[in-house]
Design a protein around this motif. Structure first.
Motif, PDB file in Angstrom:
ATOM      1  N   HIS A   1     -16.749  -4.385  62.999  1.00  0.00           N
ATOM      2  CA  HIS A   1     -17.896  -5.290  62.861  1.00  0.00           C
ATOM      3  C   HIS A   1     -19.193  -4.625  63.321  1.00  0.00           C
ATOM      4  CE1 HIS A   1     -20.102  -8.995  62.616  1.00  0.00           C
ATOM      5  NE2 HIS A   1     -20.503  -8.858  63.865  1.00  0.00           N
ATOM      6  N   ALA A   2     -19.142  -3.879  64.431  1.00  0.00           N
ATOM      7  CA  ALA A   2     -20.349  -3.240  64.964  1.00  0.00           C
ATOM      8  C   ALA A   2     -20.871  -2.176  64.001  1.00  0.00           C
ATOM      9  CB  ALA A   2     -20.053  -2.623  66.326  1.00  0.00           C
ATOM     10  N   ASP A   3     -19.969  -1.404  63.390  1.00  0.00           N
ATOM     11  CA  ASP A   3     -20.390  -0.371  62.451  1.00  0.00           C
ATOM     12  C   ASP A   3     -20.872  -0.967  61.137  1.00  0.00           C
ATOM     13  OD1 ASP A   3     -19.825   1.683  64.208  1.00  0.00           O
ATOM     14  OD2 ASP A   3     -17.762   1.885  63.527  1.00  0.00           O
ATOM     15  N   GLN A   4     -20.291  -2.104  60.740  1.00  0.00           N
ATOM     16  CA  GLN A   4     -20.698  -2.732  59.485  1.00  0.00           C
ATOM     17  C   GLN A   4     -22.172  -3.091  59.492  1.00  0.00           C
ATOM     18  OE1 GLN A   4     -18.468  -5.966  57.876  1.00  0.00           O
ATOM     19  NE2 GLN A   4     -16.526  -4.888  58.036  1.00  0.00           N
ATOM     20  N   LYS A   5     -22.674  -3.567  60.623  1.00  0.00           N
ATOM     21  CA  LYS A   5     -24.086  -3.938  60.713  1.00  0.00           C
ATOM     22  C   LYS A   5     -24.984  -2.729  60.472  1.00  0.00           C
ATOM     23  CE  LYS A   5     -25.319  -6.626  64.163  1.00  0.00           C
ATOM     24  NZ  LYS A   5     -25.360  -7.240  65.501  1.00  0.00           N
ATOM     25  N   ARG A   6     -24.618  -1.584  61.051  1.00  0.00           N
ATOM     26  CA  ARG A   6     -25.422  -0.368  60.894  1.00  0.00           C
ATOM     27  C   ARG A   6     -25.384   0.152  59.464  1.00  0.00           C
ATOM     28  NH1 ARG A   6     -24.011   4.219  63.204  1.00  0.00           N
ATOM     29  NH2 ARG A   6     -21.893   3.585  63.607  1.00  0.00           N
ATOM     30  N   ILE A   7     -24.189   0.179  58.886  1.00  0.00           N
ATOM     31  CA  ILE A   7     -24.041   0.770  57.560  1.00  0.00           C
ATOM     32  C   ILE A   7     -24.663  -0.119  56.493  1.00  0.00           C
ATOM     33  CG2 ILE A   7     -22.362   1.559  55.842  1.00  0.00           C
ATOM     34  CD1 ILE A   7     -22.710   3.413  58.256  1.00  0.00           C
ATOM     35  N   LYS A   8     -24.533  -1.428  56.628  1.00  0.00           N
ATOM     36  CA  LYS A   8     -25.127  -2.327  55.643  1.00  0.00           C
ATOM     37  C   LYS A   8     -26.643  -2.195  55.595  1.00  0.00           C
ATOM     38  CE  LYS A   8     -21.910  -6.106  54.925  1.00  0.00           C
ATOM     39  NZ  LYS A   8     -21.693  -7.548  55.078  1.00  0.00           N
ATOM     40  N   SER A   9     -27.249  -1.825  56.720  1.00  0.00           N
ATOM     41  CA  SER A   9     -28.702  -1.690  56.734  1.00  0.00           C
ATOM     42  C   SER A   9     -29.163  -0.479  55.923  1.00  0.00           C
ATOM     43  CB  SER A   9     -29.211  -1.582  58.175  1.00  0.00           C
ATOM     44  OG  SER A   9     -28.786  -0.373  58.757  1.00  0.00           O
ATOM     45  N   VAL A  10     -28.321   0.552  55.792  1.00  0.00           N
ATOM     46  CA  VAL A  10     -28.709   1.719  54.987  1.00  0.00           C
ATOM     47  C   VAL A  10     -28.265   1.578  53.535  1.00  0.00           C
ATOM     48  CG1 VAL A  10     -28.818   3.317  56.905  1.00  0.00           C
ATOM     49  CG2 VAL A  10     -26.683   3.069  55.671  1.00  0.00           C
ATOM     50  N   LEU A  11     -27.361   0.635  53.261  1.00  0.00           N
ATOM     51  CA  LEU A  11     -26.944   0.373  51.881  1.00  0.00           C
ATOM     52  C   LEU A  11     -27.838  -0.721  51.303  1.00  0.00           C
ATOM     53  CD1 LEU A  11     -23.060   0.225  52.256  1.00  0.00           C
ATOM     54  CD2 LEU A  11     -24.411   2.165  51.525  1.00  0.00           C
ATOM     55  N   ILE A  12     -29.130  -0.490  51.293  1.00  0.00           N
ATOM     56  CA  ILE A  12     -30.101  -1.501  50.917  1.00  0.00           C
ATOM     57  C   ILE A  12     -29.901  -1.950  49.477  1.00  0.00           C
ATOM     58  CG2 ILE A  12     -32.569  -1.974  50.636  1.00  0.00           C
ATOM     59  CD1 ILE A  12     -31.811  -1.704  53.509  1.00  0.00           C
ATOM     60  N   GLY A  13     -29.593  -1.008  48.595  1.00  0.00           N
ATOM     61  CA  GLY A  13     -29.497  -1.325  47.180  1.00  0.00           C
ATOM     62  C   GLY A  13     -28.377  -2.278  46.824  1.00  0.00           C
ATOM     63  N   LYS A  14     -27.377  -2.435  47.688  1.00  0.00           N
ATOM     64  CA  LYS A  14     -26.225  -3.284  47.373  1.00  0.00           C
ATOM     65  C   LYS A  14     -26.394  -4.669  47.918  1.00  0.00           C
ATOM     66  CE  LYS A  14     -22.966  -0.344  45.722  1.00  0.00           C
ATOM     67  NZ  LYS A  14     -21.682  -0.356  45.198  1.00  0.00           N
TER      68      LYS A  14
ATOM     69  N   LEU B   1     -18.765  -1.636  49.234  1.00  0.00           N
ATOM     70  CA  LEU B   1     -18.683  -3.016  49.683  1.00  0.00           C
ATOM     71  C   LEU B   1     -17.563  -3.725  48.949  1.00  0.00           C
ATOM     72  CD1 LEU B   1     -22.398  -4.188  49.934  1.00  0.00           C
ATOM     73  CD2 LEU B   1     -20.810  -3.774  51.781  1.00  0.00           C
ATOM     74  N   THR B   2     -16.792  -4.544  49.677  1.00  0.00           N
ATOM     75  CA  THR B   2     -15.762  -5.362  49.059  1.00  0.00           C
ATOM     76  C   THR B   2     -16.398  -6.632  48.516  1.00  0.00           C
ATOM     77  OG1 THR B   2     -15.258  -6.528  51.109  1.00  0.00           O
ATOM     78  CG2 THR B   2     -14.031  -4.499  50.680  1.00  0.00           C
ATOM     79  N   GLY B   3     -15.611  -7.436  47.840  1.00  0.00           N
ATOM     80  CA  GLY B   3     -16.119  -8.672  47.279  1.00  0.00           C
ATOM     81  C   GLY B   3     -16.565  -9.661  48.328  1.00  0.00           C
ATOM     82  N   THR B   4     -15.941  -9.596  49.512  1.00  0.00           N
ATOM     83  CA  THR B   4     -16.297 -10.526  50.591  1.00  0.00           C
ATOM     84  C   THR B   4     -17.403  -9.995  51.478  1.00  0.00           C
ATOM     85  OG1 THR B   4     -14.522  -9.603  51.952  1.00  0.00           O
ATOM     86  CG2 THR B   4     -14.011 -11.570  50.656  1.00  0.00           C
ATOM     87  N   GLY B   5     -17.927  -8.785  51.178  1.00  0.00           N
ATOM     88  CA  GLY B   5     -19.047  -8.247  51.943  1.00  0.00           C
ATOM     89  C   GLY B   5     -18.658  -7.306  53.055  1.00  0.00           C
ATOM     90  N   LYS B   6     -17.367  -6.977  53.173  1.00  0.00           N
ATOM     91  CA  LYS B   6     -16.958  -5.996  54.181  1.00  0.00           C
ATOM     92  C   LYS B   6     -17.225  -4.592  53.642  1.00  0.00           C
ATOM     93  CE  LYS B   6     -13.306  -8.956  55.929  1.00  0.00           C
ATOM     94  NZ  LYS B   6     -11.857  -9.155  55.989  1.00  0.00           N
ATOM     95  N   VAL B   7     -17.246  -3.607  54.549  1.00  0.00           N
ATOM     96  CA  VAL B   7     -17.534  -2.229  54.155  1.00  0.00           C
ATOM     97  C   VAL B   7     -16.255  -1.409  54.240  1.00  0.00           C
ATOM     98  CG1 VAL B   7     -18.974  -0.220  54.591  1.00  0.00           C
ATOM     99  CG2 VAL B   7     -19.861  -2.486  55.067  1.00  0.00           C
ATOM    100  N   LYS B   8     -15.900  -0.762  53.117  1.00  0.00           N
ATOM    101  CA  LYS B   8     -14.715   0.078  53.067  1.00  0.00           C
ATOM    102  C   LYS B   8     -15.100   1.534  53.285  1.00  0.00           C
ATOM    103  CE  LYS B   8     -12.562  -0.170  49.247  1.00  0.00           C
ATOM    104  NZ  LYS B   8     -11.703  -0.354  48.067  1.00  0.00           N
ATOM    105  N   ARG B   9     -14.195   2.295  53.902  1.00  0.00           N
ATOM    106  CA  ARG B   9     -14.414   3.728  54.104  1.00  0.00           C
ATOM    107  C   ARG B   9     -13.095   4.463  53.937  1.00  0.00           C
ATOM    108  NH1 ARG B   9     -12.061   5.701  58.656  1.00  0.00           N
ATOM    109  NH2 ARG B   9     -11.592   4.210  60.296  1.00  0.00           N
ATOM    110  N   ASN B  10     -13.183   5.756  53.686  1.00  0.00           N
ATOM    111  CA  ASN B  10     -11.994   6.593  53.644  1.00  0.00           C
ATOM    112  C   ASN B  10     -11.712   7.142  55.029  1.00  0.00           C
ATOM    113  OD1 ASN B  10     -11.381   6.346  50.885  1.00  0.00           O
ATOM    114  ND2 ASN B  10     -12.977   7.832  50.388  1.00  0.00           N
ATOM    115  N   LYS B  11     -10.461   7.479  55.280  1.00  0.00           N
ATOM    116  CA  LYS B  11     -10.076   7.996  56.592  1.00  0.00           C
ATOM    117  C   LYS B  11     -10.358   9.491  56.678  1.00  0.00           C
ATOM    118  CE  LYS B  11      -6.600   4.510  57.454  1.00  0.00           C
ATOM    119  NZ  LYS B  11      -5.178   4.237  57.645  1.00  0.00           N
ATOM    120  N   ALA B  12     -10.563   9.957  57.891  1.00  0.00           N
ATOM    121  CA  ALA B  12     -10.853  11.374  58.134  1.00  0.00           C
ATOM    122  C   ALA B  12      -9.558  12.160  58.353  1.00  0.00           C
ATOM    123  CB  ALA B  12     -11.753  11.497  59.356  1.00  0.00           C
TER     124      ALA B  12
END
Length: 67
Positions: free
Chosen positions: A54-67, A18-29
């Motif tokens: 934006h659509a993927d961020q909602k899904r991934i944030k739900s599994v990153l519960i601890g953050k 997670l970035t400081g503003t709440g966005k989700v970062k990922r590495n490229k394939a």
């Protein structure tokens, strides 16, 4: 009676940050193998991290519960 805690998805925790503003970062394939046929410019651009859509961020944030 203790309530059960939600566990964060350990595989997702290793792949996303997670970035400081709440966005989700990922590495490229497509960087791990068969790089001889890819141009140096292409492999250089694959090193950079990018932000999820934006659509993927909602899904991934739900599994990153601890953050």
């Amino acid at each position: 009676m203790a309530k059960n805690k939600m566990k964060s998805h350990r595989g997702a925790m290793k792949r996303f940050k997670l970035t400081g503003t709440g966005k989700v970062k990922r590495n490229k394939a497509y960087k791990s193998h068969l790089t001889a046929k890819k141009t140096p410019k292409r492999t250089m651009n694959l090193r950079k991290a990018t932000v999820l859509t934006h659509a993927d961020q909602k899904r991934i944030k739900s599994v990153l519960i601890g953050k």
